[in-house]
Write an enzyme that holds these catalytic residues in place. Structure first.
Site, mmCIF file in Angstrom:
data_model
loop_
_atom_site.group_PDB
_atom_site.id
_atom_site.type_symbol
_atom_site.label_atom_id
_atom_site.label_comp_id
_atom_site.label_asym_id
_atom_site.label_seq_id
_atom_site.Cartn_x
_atom_site.Cartn_y
_atom_site.Cartn_z
ATOM 1 C CE LYS A 1 -17.738 47.030 -36.400
ATOM 2 N NZ LYS A 1 -16.724 46.138 -35.754
ATOM 3 C CD GLU B 1 -2.510 45.638 -31.176
ATOM 4 O OE1 GLU B 1 -3.337 46.119 -31.982
ATOM 5 O OE2 GLU B 1 -2.452 44.417 -30.903
ATOM 6 N N PRO C 1 2.202 44.899 -19.890
ATOM 7 C CG PRO C 1 4.498 45.166 -20.130
ATOM 8 C CD PRO C 1 3.216 45.932 -20.128
ATOM 9 C CB THR D 1 -4.301 45.764 -26.065
ATOM 10 O OG1 THR D 1 -3.443 45.292 -25.024
ATOM 11 C CG2 THR D 1 -3.597 45.628 -27.396
ATOM 12 C CG ASP E 1 -14.495 37.371 -22.632
ATOM 13 O OD1 ASP E 1 -14.586 36.606 -23.598
ATOM 14 O OD2 ASP E 1 -14.217 36.991 -21.486
#
Length: 607
Positions: free
Chosen positions: A175, A20, A24, A51, A112
């Site tokens: 899920k 993973e 940057p 990500t 979030d």
């Protein structure tokens, strides 16, 4: 290729593994990550994942990086995708962009969570939970045939949930029933607890592959930060072992490799776990060493059984039967081959920078300001979660005035509270040595968020200042960071011009993007460095404009995140958003590291 199909077709002699990475923050870091990924892909991972920042904050970077790895390197890529707080239509756009780049795998995450919930309205009401994203993809004729879907699971419990384990497992089952093909877990360190949790997962009727997340420990400080952020339950024997070597970064890295090897061997021993997922944090050395030690890369190793090298602080978990462990003493002839006892020379050549060995930029990341050219510069929560948690915010109460904020920062200095939004841990031992100065600044209304004292040649084994290999010396320039008013920035600028005498460099920036200071363009200030036998000087903390601007962006986003925990229109929210909009972040370095009082004399001495 879809990951679930690759898992079914995998005929390797060992369990599979995936890597993973996160996008940057800087252009240089992005470019150098591509080279790092290229090297790691020679280890033949089954897939890699990229990500996605909360709310789509890294959307373009994530898609660009995932597209490069999928199309140019031919490595099947899993694109993380968070769905909450995303602008209307962004999910559709992201899925179409992934499809256009040949990406066939999505890790569906919530992202979030909402704040100020009394008035919170989802930006896109279709997406409030990860299951909404799974259902959306599976119900779409455009997307369902194209994508294999993974979802996240939390063996230690979700950090932002107060649900009991059985309820969380029920949601996980929902899920999967909605169409998820595989599960990737958040990082953990308690293997026994993981197996107990996995048994309950299977008892729920969940049969899809469960891939455990493994994060080799890199530094003691990053370990504490990430395990706290992720709510990870760490066995006491690990905490005890790390506590005894926390001042020696090299021993911490070695321990992290050994612990990861041991965890993976236990996890995969009986075939219950088909493979593992490495949270690399964009670092390569430890992951490579783990795989070589496991003999999963084709590199010859000296033994075929579990091997525990003699390293101070390492003991196998108390629950393990150690009768089959082969303990190999370290000798001059086998140390370089083992890679886990005495570290071979390339492992300890830290901080050589872009002029020499790029792989060693971040062997010993020491503090917030590493090398901005490093792919690992500025890493945060790898899964795009919140910077702050409910339990932390409750500790800070309900600040309504500037004086309330001053008192909050003073309470942290005096250990009355253990954290602030900018300091996730109690005051460090080295900061305690300059406590009177930090207290004086804070009482002035200059809220300190980072600092270090000047150090002139402390032993690298020193329990307070030491880092890196032993038998060396470490140095530090005094620096301090704080928030203050625009008027105060004017005062600081005049003081530097009149009294800095070339010894003081500074930066100041606000949320609107203005940046002031006196550091020449492209200059770089090494404020922490080490000198070790047989090596070049290692520079682990570097302050220059690029890194300051990156940190400034994060720092002001923390004010926004903190404000979002309070209702819109509340006094607390108005205060915190006002501070974000009006205050400046200042960083000051004094270059006279031989004079421990030089920085403070400059700041406090009357004209």
């Amino acid at each position: 290729m879809k990951l679930i199909d690759k898992i079914a077709a995998d005929k390797s002699s060992h369990p599979f593994y995936t890597f993973e990475f996160f996008p940057p923050r800087t252009d240089q870091g992005f470019e150098n990550l591509i080279a790092r990924i290229s090297r790691l892909c020679t280890l033949n991972p089954l897939a890699i994942s990229i990500t996605w920042g909360a709310g789509g904050s890294t959307r373009e970077r994530s898609l660009e990086l995932a597209g490069l790895t999928q199309t140019e390197y031919g490595v099947d890529t899993v694109l993380h995708l968070t769905c909450t707080n995303m602008e209307q239509g962004m999910v559709n756009d992201a899925l179409r962009s992934a499809k256009a780049r040949g990406i066939q795998n999505i890790l569906a995450l919530r992202g979030d969570p909402p704040r100020g919930q009394e008035e919170w309205i989802p930006i896109d009401p279709r997406f409030q939970h990860a299951i909404d994203l799974v259902k959306f993809i599976r119900s779409s004729p455009e997307f369902s045939p194209e994508f294999c879907i993974g979802v996240a699971a939390y063996p230690d419990g979700h950090t932002d949930s107060h649900l009991d384990e059985d309820t969380e497992l029920t949601y996980l089952k929902e899920k999967v029933d909605a169409g998820a093909d595989f599960i990737v877990t958040q990082l953990f360190y308690d293997v026994d607890r993981f197996f107990q949790w996995l048994k309950k997962v299977r008892e729920k009727g969940i049969t899809v592959p469960v891939i455990p997340g493994i994060m080799p420990i890199q530094t003691y400080s990053s370990f504490l930060r990430l395990t706290k952020l992720c709510g990870t339950r760490v066995p006491q024997y690990i905490l005890d072992a790390l506590g005894s070597i926390s001042h020696d970064d090299q021993l911490v890295k070695d321990y992290g490799v050994k612990l990861a090897v041991d965890m993976i061997q236990r996890l995969t021993k009986n075939g219950d776990v088909p493979g593992v997922h490495f949270c690399t944090l964009n670092l390569e050395k430890s992951v490579q060493r783990v795989l070589e030690f496991l003999q999963w890369t084709g590199v010859a190793a000296p033994v075929h059984n579990r091997l525990i090298a003699e390293t101070p602080g390492y003991n196998p978990p108390p629950s393990i039967d150690t009768s089959d462990l082969l303990v190999t003493p370290v000798t001059a002839t086998n140390s370089a081959t083992l890679g886990l006892a005495n570290i071979p020379p390339t492992e300890t050549e830290a901080g050589r920078g872009e002029l020499n060995n790029a792989a060693t930029w971040d062997d010993f990341p020491n503090g917030r300001f590493g090398d901005f050219k490093s792919p690992a510069f500025g890493n945060q929560d790898p899964w795009g979660g919140p910077a702050l948690r409910n339990d932390e915010v409750s500790q800070w109460g309900h600040p309504k005035t500037l004086d309330d904020l001053t008192q909050l920062f003073l309470d942290h200095l005096h250990s009355k509270i253990s954290t602030t939004p900018f300091s996730p841990t109690p005051l460090s031992p080295e900061s305690l040595m300059i406590l009177p100065h930090l207290e004086k600044l804070t009482k002035r209304g200059w809220w300190t968020v980072g600092s270090q004292p000047a150090v002139d040649g402390a032993s690298s084994a020193d329990e307070v200042f030491g880092w890196g290999p032993r038998s060396g010396y470490v140095f530090q320039k005094g620096f301090v960071e704080f928030f203050c008013s625009a008027e105060d920035v004017d005062v600081i600028e005049r003081r530097v011009e009149e009294r800095g005498k070339g010894w003081v460099h500074w930066f100041a920036g606000d949320v609107k993007g203005e940046c002031r200071g006196n550091v020449p363009e492209n200059d770089r200030n090494a404020v922490t460095w080490g000198v070790f036998p047989g090596q070049e000087i290692a520079q682990t903390t570097i302050i220059e404009k690029e890194s300051f601007l990156s940190w400034k962006e994060e720092a002001f986003s923390i004010w926004s995140d903190w404000a979002s925990f309070y209702r819109p229109g509340s006094e607390e929210r108005k205060l915190l958003e006002g501070v974000r909009d009006e205050r400046w972040l200042v960083s000051i370095v004094h270059h006279d590291y031989r004079n421990t009082e030089a920085l403070w004399t400059f700041l406090f001495e009357e004209p």
